[in-house]
Structure formats: C-alpha cells, structure tokens
Design a protein around this motif. Structure first.
Motif, PDB file in Angstrom:
ATOM      1  N   PHE A 206       0.855  -1.185   0.000  1.00 55.53           N
ATOM      2  CA  PHE A 206       0.000   0.000   0.000  1.00 55.53           C
ATOM      3  C   PHE A 206       0.897   1.244   0.000  1.00 55.53           C
ATOM      4  N   PRO A 207       1.097   1.882  -1.149  1.00 53.47           N
ATOM      5  CA  PRO A 207       1.901   3.118  -1.168  1.00 53.47           C
ATOM      6  C   PRO A 207       1.221   4.212  -0.348  1.00 53.47           C
ATOM      7  N   ILE A 208       2.015   4.975   0.372  1.00 44.63           N
ATOM      8  CA  ILE A 208       1.501   6.076   1.191  1.00 44.63           C
ATOM      9  C   ILE A 208       1.933   7.384   0.534  1.00 44.63           C
ATOM     10  N   HIS A 209       0.957   8.176   0.122  1.00 46.90           N
ATOM     11  CA  HIS A 209       1.229   9.393  -0.643  1.00 46.90           C
ATOM     12  C   HIS A 209       1.202  10.633   0.238  1.00 46.90           C
ATOM     13  N   SER A 210       1.948  11.619  -0.215  1.00 37.90           N
ATOM     14  CA  SER A 210       1.912  12.924   0.445  1.00 37.90           C
ATOM     15  C   SER A 210       0.637  13.654   0.030  1.00 37.90           C
ATOM     16  N   PHE A 211       0.448  14.822   0.617  1.00 41.40           N
ATOM     17  CA  PHE A 211      -0.709  15.644   0.295  1.00 41.40           C
ATOM     18  C   PHE A 211      -0.764  15.959  -1.192  1.00 41.40           C
ATOM     19  N   GLY A 213       0.693  14.078  -3.578  1.00 45.50           N
ATOM     20  CA  GLY A 213       0.696  12.877  -4.410  1.00 45.50           C
ATOM     21  C   GLY A 213       2.021  12.169  -4.571  1.00 45.50           C
ATOM     22  N   ARG A 214       3.074  12.647  -3.932  1.00 40.42           N
ATOM     23  CA  ARG A 214       4.365  11.965  -4.035  1.00 40.42           C
ATOM     24  C   ARG A 214       4.387  10.776  -3.071  1.00 40.42           C
ATOM     25  N   VAL A 215       5.053   9.694  -3.476  1.00 41.38           N
ATOM     26  CA  VAL A 215       5.139   8.506  -2.621  1.00 41.38           C
ATOM     27  C   VAL A 215       6.174   8.752  -1.533  1.00 41.38           C
ATOM     28  N   LEU A 216       5.730   8.609  -0.274  1.00 39.06           N
ATOM     29  CA  LEU A 216       6.609   8.861   0.876  1.00 39.06           C
ATOM     30  C   LEU A 216       7.133   7.572   1.482  1.00 39.06           C
ATOM     31  N   GLY A 217       6.293   6.545   1.491  1.00 37.35           N
ATOM     32  CA  GLY A 217       6.644   5.277   2.117  1.00 37.35           C
ATOM     33  C   GLY A 217       5.611   4.224   1.764  1.00 37.35           C
ATOM     34  N   PHE A 218       5.640   3.110   2.500  1.00 36.49           N
ATOM     35  CA  PHE A 218       4.751   1.994   2.180  1.00 36.49           C
ATOM     36  C   PHE A 218       4.230   1.320   3.441  1.00 36.49           C
ATOM     37  N   GLY A 219       3.073   0.701   3.269  1.00 34.77           N
ATOM     38  CA  GLY A 219       2.561  -0.225   4.252  1.00 34.77           C
ATOM     39  C   GLY A 219       2.464  -1.573   3.560  1.00 34.77           C
ATOM     40  N   GLY A 220       2.852  -2.646   4.248  1.00 36.26           N
ATOM     41  CA  GLY A 220       2.798  -3.979   3.643  1.00 36.26           C
ATOM     42  C   GLY A 220       2.071  -4.954   4.541  1.00 36.26           C
ATOM     43  N   ARG A 221       1.214  -5.796   3.943  1.00 35.16           N
ATOM     44  CA  ARG A 221       0.472  -6.803   4.719  1.00 35.16           C
ATOM     45  C   ARG A 221       0.913  -8.187   4.287  1.00 35.16           C
ATOM     46  N   ILE A 222       1.329  -8.991   5.257  1.00 28.87           N
ATOM     47  CA  ILE A 222       1.714 -10.366   4.958  1.00 28.87           C
ATOM     48  C   ILE A 222       0.463 -11.218   4.862  1.00 28.87           C
ATOM     49  N   LYS A 243       5.448   9.061   9.997  1.00 30.11           N
ATOM     50  CA  LYS A 243       4.127   8.453  10.143  1.00 30.11           C
ATOM     51  C   LYS A 243       3.131   9.357  10.875  1.00 30.11           C
ATOM     52  N   SER A 244       3.640  10.125  11.823  1.00 29.00           N
ATOM     53  CA  SER A 244       2.755  10.974  12.623  1.00 29.00           C
ATOM     54  C   SER A 244       2.270  12.208  11.874  1.00 29.00           C
ATOM     55  N   LYS A 245       2.825  12.442  10.675  1.00 27.58           N
ATOM     56  CA  LYS A 245       2.484  13.660   9.939  1.00 27.58           C
ATOM     57  C   LYS A 245       1.709  13.400   8.656  1.00 27.58           C
ATOM     58  N   ILE A 246       1.323  12.156   8.424  1.00 27.05           N
ATOM     59  CA  ILE A 246       0.628  11.838   7.175  1.00 27.05           C
ATOM     60  C   ILE A 246      -0.603  10.982   7.465  1.00 27.05           C
ATOM     61  N   LEU A 247      -1.575  11.094   6.619  1.00 24.24           N
ATOM     62  CA  LEU A 247      -2.792  10.279   6.714  1.00 24.24           C
ATOM     63  C   LEU A 247      -2.932   9.475   5.429  1.00 24.24           C
ATOM     64  N   TYR A 248      -3.184   8.188   5.569  1.00 25.04           N
ATOM     65  CA  TYR A 248      -3.345   7.361   4.379  1.00 25.04           C
ATOM     66  C   TYR A 248      -4.627   7.767   3.648  1.00 25.04           C
ATOM     67  N   GLY A 249      -4.505   7.965   2.342  1.00 27.31           N
ATOM     68  CA  GLY A 249      -5.664   8.320   1.526  1.00 27.31           C
ATOM     69  C   GLY A 249      -5.891   9.807   1.379  1.00 27.31           C
ATOM     70  N   ILE A 250      -5.060  10.647   2.020  1.00 25.29           N
ATOM     71  CA  ILE A 250      -5.300  12.099   1.961  1.00 25.29           C
ATOM     72  C   ILE A 250      -5.204  12.616   0.534  1.00 25.29           C
ATOM     73  N   PHE A 251      -4.295  12.059  -0.255  1.00 35.25           N
ATOM     74  CA  PHE A 251      -4.138  12.512  -1.639  1.00 35.25           C
ATOM     75  C   PHE A 251      -5.368  12.162  -2.475  1.00 35.25           C
ATOM     76  N   GLN A 252      -5.867  10.926  -2.324  1.00 35.81           N
ATOM     77  CA  GLN A 252      -7.027  10.492  -3.112  1.00 35.81           C
ATOM     78  C   GLN A 252      -8.336  11.095  -2.600  1.00 35.81           C
ATOM     79  N   SER A 253      -8.351  11.563  -1.359  1.00 34.97           N
ATOM     80  CA  SER A 253      -9.614  11.972  -0.732  1.00 34.97           C
ATOM     81  C   SER A 253      -9.801  13.473  -0.574  1.00 34.97           C
ATOM     82  N   LYS A 254      -8.744  14.261  -0.770  1.00 32.88           N
ATOM     83  CA  LYS A 254      -8.817  15.664  -0.379  1.00 32.88           C
ATOM     84  C   LYS A 254      -9.903  16.449  -1.117  1.00 32.88           C
ATOM     85  N   GLN A 255     -10.126  16.131  -2.407  1.00 37.44           N
ATOM     86  CA  GLN A 255     -11.151  16.864  -3.143  1.00 37.44           C
ATOM     87  C   GLN A 255     -12.551  16.588  -2.605  1.00 37.44           C
TER      88      GLN A 255
END
Length: 642
Positions: A206-211, A213-222, A243-255
């Motif tokens: 699960f790529p984690i995007h900035s506000f 839209g840039r990729v900052l990091g990842f979440g992975g599920r085994i 991690k404390s400064k970003i919300l997952y989905g903020i880029f896709q959801s902000k509009q």
C-alpha cells in the motif's frame, strides 16, 4: 527560492485551460470555457476559464485567479508546490537562487533521491502484482477476494513484493540505486557484510502518498497465516516519511473532503479503499496509530468537521478518547460513529451501497459528549463515585475547546445528559481552566438555556465601494490602453488609463476607502514610478491570493453574448474600448461626487457641536458651500438633475 526567471517561464508555458481541463470538464462558451464548479455542488455551470487572459473564475464559490492559484485551491498545494507541479508537467527545469551550504545541498539531494527511489519502488511493486505469476496468484487474488476492482487497485496503486528475500534490492541495485539510498529509504536492510534483503518481502503493498501525491513510504500486509512476522509493516521513519504527519488516503480523498466539508476518519488501509470503492471518498486513515496533532492539522486544511468511524467491537475505543481531545483542541467539530457489532468500515462498505452508508452515518453519528458518556456510563452503572469521575472526564474534554460559546453549549448538553445542574458543571470547568491558566469562567451560572438569536442579515449597498470596484476594473482590464482626453483648455492629449487615474487621484488628494483596492492602487503607483504599467496581467501573476482574485473577477465576464448569435440576430456590439473615455471620465466624476458627499456630511456633523461658534462656525459653513458648489458642477457634468 525558485528564481523569478523560472516562475516567468512556468507562467509562459502553462496553459490554464489545459491544467484545469485535467480536473474539470470544460465546454466552449463564446471566447471562454465553462464547466461545473469543482468547489461546490451545482447543476448549472458557473465556472469560467478564459484562455485568452489565462484566468479562471468560479462564480459559485467566489474563487478565482491564475493557473497557480487554481492548483493551490483545488489541490491544496502551497505556492512553491504548485510551481513545481507545473514545472514537472511542462518539463521545465527549476532554478533556485538561494545560497546553500554543502550540508543543505546534500540534504536536499537526499530528499529528492528518496522521492525518486520511492516512486521507482512503487512502480516495481505494481508491476509485480499485475505482470508476474506470483503477484497474480497471491497478491491480486487477495485484493480480488477483498472485493477490490481493477479500477480501485489502480487508483490506490496497490502492489506486491515477491517472496524472494532480495528480489527488489537486487533489481534496484542493478538499476543504479546505491545501498546507502536503499537503506535510507527503508526499502532494504543490509547486514555488516553488505548483503541486503527486502523489508517488505512476500507482502501486498500500500503506497503512502503525500498531500500532493508523491510517494513517501509503504505499508505492507503479509498474507501467510503461519508467518511469525507482524501482520502489517510500515516504512521506518525517513527524511521524507514521518508516520505521525501523514494520513493514508489524503491525496485520493482531499477533493471529496473539500467538497463535502467533512472528513471521515478510519483506522486501516482497507477501510479507506473499500469506502472509496463504495462511493464514499471523503475518508482517510491514521494507519492504525494514535491520532497526532500534525495529522489533525492536515485535516483542518480541508475541513473543520471530523467524524470518526469505529469498529463495532473495537477494544481500543476508550484509548481513542485522547485522539478526540486532540481534535477538540484544534477547534474542529467532532462526531463519532460505531458500526454494528462484528462490522468495521471495510466489511460494512462491502455489504452496503453508497446511499445506505451515507444514511447510516447521517443517522447514527453522535457528538463526542453523547458518545463518551454512553461508553463510560456502561462502566459506571449506578456507582455515584464512578459517575462523578465520568462527569469530570467529560468536563476535562470540554475544557480543551477554545471557543467559549461552544463550551457553554457542551455544558448544557452534559447537564441534560447526566442530570446535573449547570452551575455545578460550570464550577468544575472554571477550576480546570484556572489550573491551566486559561481565562476565568464564572463559577455560578443560572440554569438557563443559552439563547441563540439569529439576526436578520441586512444587505447594505455602499455606492462608494461600487465605484471603487469600477475604478479597479478599469485598471485591470484597460490599464495600459492609450486614450485621448481633452484638457480644461480644450487641448487634446494622449495618456493611458492608469496614468489618468493616478493623475486624478494625486491632483485631488483622493484615496480609496476599500483597503484592498487602495493597496492595489499603491502597487499601480509604484509600478508607474518604475516606468511599468501594472494592469491585470501583472496582478494575475502576483503571489497574493486576494489581489489575484480581484484581478480575475475584473477580467472575466460571467455572462457574455455569443458573437455568432449576435451576428445571426443582426446585432452590432460595440467593443468596450470604444467608450472607455466616457467610462473613465464618468467613473472618476462619480467617485468625486461621493467623496464630496462624505466631506459635506463630515463638516455638517461638526456644526452640530454647540461649542463651534463665531468665526470657526462661519469657516465650516463656507467649506460646506464650496463643496456643495463643486458637487453641483460634477452633477452637471454627469447630466444629473440637482
């Protein structure tokens, strides 16, 4: 700092109709383009774009400006972020004029390198998911079992990291990425011998995007149930991922958050994705961590309204009270929703339509007091000591609300809910606030409901402001237009609209009452002193949202008659330039008349003072007479009946 030359290059290359066309469906409307507002829901299009003037205006929300301000409004970019986004779109190299130390240069280089390798990794994981047998059989099968469609998988750029211990690391090194960079990004882990392994091996990604839209990091599920490793794994803290400064989905959801003026807050990645797929797009996730002030401020950029969605059987609800308190401290309005037992946002979204989910949220979301009281009362039962502690806990939360009126309303609600007198609760609140060193709150209050009186709004039309607006429009639309005027001695002379307005204001010692308009006029004067005519084009490119908005509104017409229609009907429409001389003359005369009105009222008011006698009184009367005569001459010039 981005150089002025680079900014000019960006503005020259960027086409407002092309950029906005990526976000809004535009149709031709005469010389302009028209579409539905991206900022508010509307059925009749009121969003206008002028390709000729390179500006836009949304008549529903009142917003307007240039291509940069559109990105700032629509994508919530900062000014530099918007410029960099445009530079990337139009392949313009960014030049910076700030002197940097070697250490600062290295820091900037590392950050940019981390963005590049994160984007590279995202593409690798997406390719592994969709184009390899392992990825399809394991990763893609899992996502499909969760009910995710192909469109949803693409939207969130989901991927897969293969089981081979060093598959990604080996591939990245072959592509030229250094071990130091891969380790700094958290994508690879190296031992003392320099052998690297993939941090996220054998996980769906699960790529984690900035506000922006840039990729900052990842979440992975085994996916293996027998695995000893953690079920979910996140990127470690890096120069770009906090991690404390970003919300997952903020880029896709902000509009959607902006448009609906509400943010739904959930816990997991799949909660966000499933709700999006169900049509509920104003949702973000704290990624399973406790909510932080930085994350709340991120939401606050978009909306003051937050609704937290909890699992029906969540064991950590009480622990979440701290998060609610943090939201209250940021002056946001917070509601809470519990799903039916055995459901979480993900599973509930899979079983219900968008309309059903929206209705459920609307009908079941409660404010934080009712929610907190309900949860804590279950523990307190009929124990008066526990109930007293519960009430103190709620008052403690109320004390965090900065707004005094909101606090009073919450106190009233708590009083009814807990069956405790308001004055007792106000006394407790006062003690808490005094301990915190906040403002004093009356300890004793009569138990009366707070009366909220809705005042009838009176629309007051200020004629001076209307004329001032017309003066600004003349500057914006025709400031550098050469016009021919007649002097008092009947001599003809050529000047520009800007020069004539400046001359009239300086000769008559006039000043605009509207502070924003006066500030614009000062900018125009400054430009004139530097041999520069600052009309609309200048203000459109200015980094001042209020002035840019004024310029865009002045330069774009909400309604225009189609030339084809006019030709068909045999109607000849004179260009505005044909009567600009009359417009500028009449507008300045009207402004002078209103200005004289103000002065006459001012001197008349002085005459009401009984202490104004003798020569001083005669002097005031003479001033009024002179001003009245001047005003009469203006009325004659304007063909008014006196």
């Amino acid at each position: 700092m981005i150089t002025r030359q680079t900014i000019d290059t960006i503005f020259s290359a960027a086409r407002v109709e092309e950029v906005i066309g990526d976000f809004v469906h535009l149709k031709r409307a005469g010389g302009n383009l028209k579409g539905l507002s991206p900022f508010v829901d509307e059925k009749s299009p009121s969003f206008m774009v002028s390709p000729a003037k390179q500006i836009w205006k949304d008549f529903s929300s009142g917003k307007g400006g240039n291509v940069v301000t559109f990105l700032m409004e629509h994508e919530q970019f900062t000014y530099p972020e918007a410029l960099r986004w445009l530079a990337k779109r139009y392949n313009i190299e960014i030049e910076e004029d700030r002197e940097q130390s070697d250490e600062q240069k290295e820091e900037v280089k590392l950050r940019e390198s981390l963005y590049i390798v994160s984007e590279f990794a995202k593409k690798y994981f997406v390719e592994q998911l969709n184009e390899t047998e392992e990825g399809k059989n394991i990763g893609l099968s899992y996502f499909k079992e969760r009910g995710f469609t192909k469109e949803t998988i693409l939207k969130f750029e989901l991927g897969y990291s293969p089981a081979q211990r060093n598959a990604f690391t080996e591939y990245a090194e072959k592509k030229g990425y250094s071990k130091a960079l891969l380790e700094a990004s958290g994508l690879s882990v190296f031992n003392e011998q320099g052998n690297g392994i993939d941090r996220f091996r054998e996980r769906v990604m699960f790529p984690i995007h900035s506000f922006s839209g840039r990729v900052l990091g990842f979440g992975g599920r085994i996916l293996r149930s027998d695995a000893k490793a953690a079920k979910y794994l996140n990127s470690p803290e890096t120069e770009i991922y906090h991690k404390s400064k970003i919300l997952y989905g903020i880029f896709q959801s902000k509009q959607a958050i902006l448009k609906q003026n509400e943010c739904l807050l959930v816990e997991g990645y799949t909660d966000v994705i499933s709700l999006h797929q169900s049509g509920i797009e104003n949702v973000v996730s704290s990624s399973g961590t406790a909510l932080t002030p930085d994350q709340i401020r991120l939401i606050k950029r978009l909306t003051p309204n937050v609704t937290i969605l909890y699992d029906g059987d969540s064991a950590g609800i009480k622990a979440s009270f701290r998060g609610i308190d943090l939201i209250l401290e940021q002056e946001l309005n917070v509601k809470v929703l519990l799903f039916p037992e055995g459901n979480d946002p993900d599973s509930f979204a899979q079983k219900h339509s968008s309309e059903e989910i929206q209705n459920y949220i609307a009908e079941n979301a409660t404010d934080f007091i009712q929610f907190k009281a309900k949860i804590l009362l279950e523990d307190a039962k009929n124990d008066p000591v526990k109930k007293a502690d519960l009430i103190r806990d709620i008052i403690q939360s109320i004390s965090l609300v900065p707004n005094m009126i909101q606090r009073e309303l919450y106190i009233q609600e708590t009083s009814k809910l807990m069956d405790v007198r308001e004055e007792v609760l106000f006394k407790e609140l006062a003690q808490i606030l005094q301990r915190k060193g906040k403002e004093d709150v009356p300890a004793q209050r009569e138990s009366k409901p707070l009366e909220v009186v809705k005042e009838v709004e009176k629309v007051v039309i200020d004629p001076i402001n209307i004329v001032e607006e017309e003066i600004i429009k003349l500057i914006m639309q025709f400031g550098n237009l050469v016009i021919e005027l007649t002097a008092d001695d009947d001599e003809k002379y050529e000047t520009t609209v800007i020069e004539e307005i400046i001359r009239q204001f300086e000769v008559n010692d006039l000043q605009l009452k509207n502070e924003l308009y006066q500030s614009i006029l000062e900018d125009v004067k400054l430009g004139y002193e530097q041999e520069e005519l600052r009309a609309g084009d200048f203000f459109i490119k200015l980094f001042d949202e209020s002035k840019t908005s004024v310029a865009s509104e002045a330069m774009i017409e909400k309604y225009s008659i189609s030339k084809n229609w006019a030709d068909k009907m045999g109607i000849y429409i004179k260009p505005k330039e044909d009567h600009i001389v009359k417009d500028i003359t009449d507008t300045i005369l009207r402004y002078k008349s209103f200005y004289l009105d103000e002065k006459i009222k001012e001197f008349s008011f002085i005459l009401k003072d009984e202490n104004i006698t003798g020569e001083l009184r005669i002097e005031q009367i003479e001033k009024i007479m002179i001003l009245t005569q001047m005003r009469s001459k203006i009325f004659v010039a304007l063909n008014r009946v006196i």
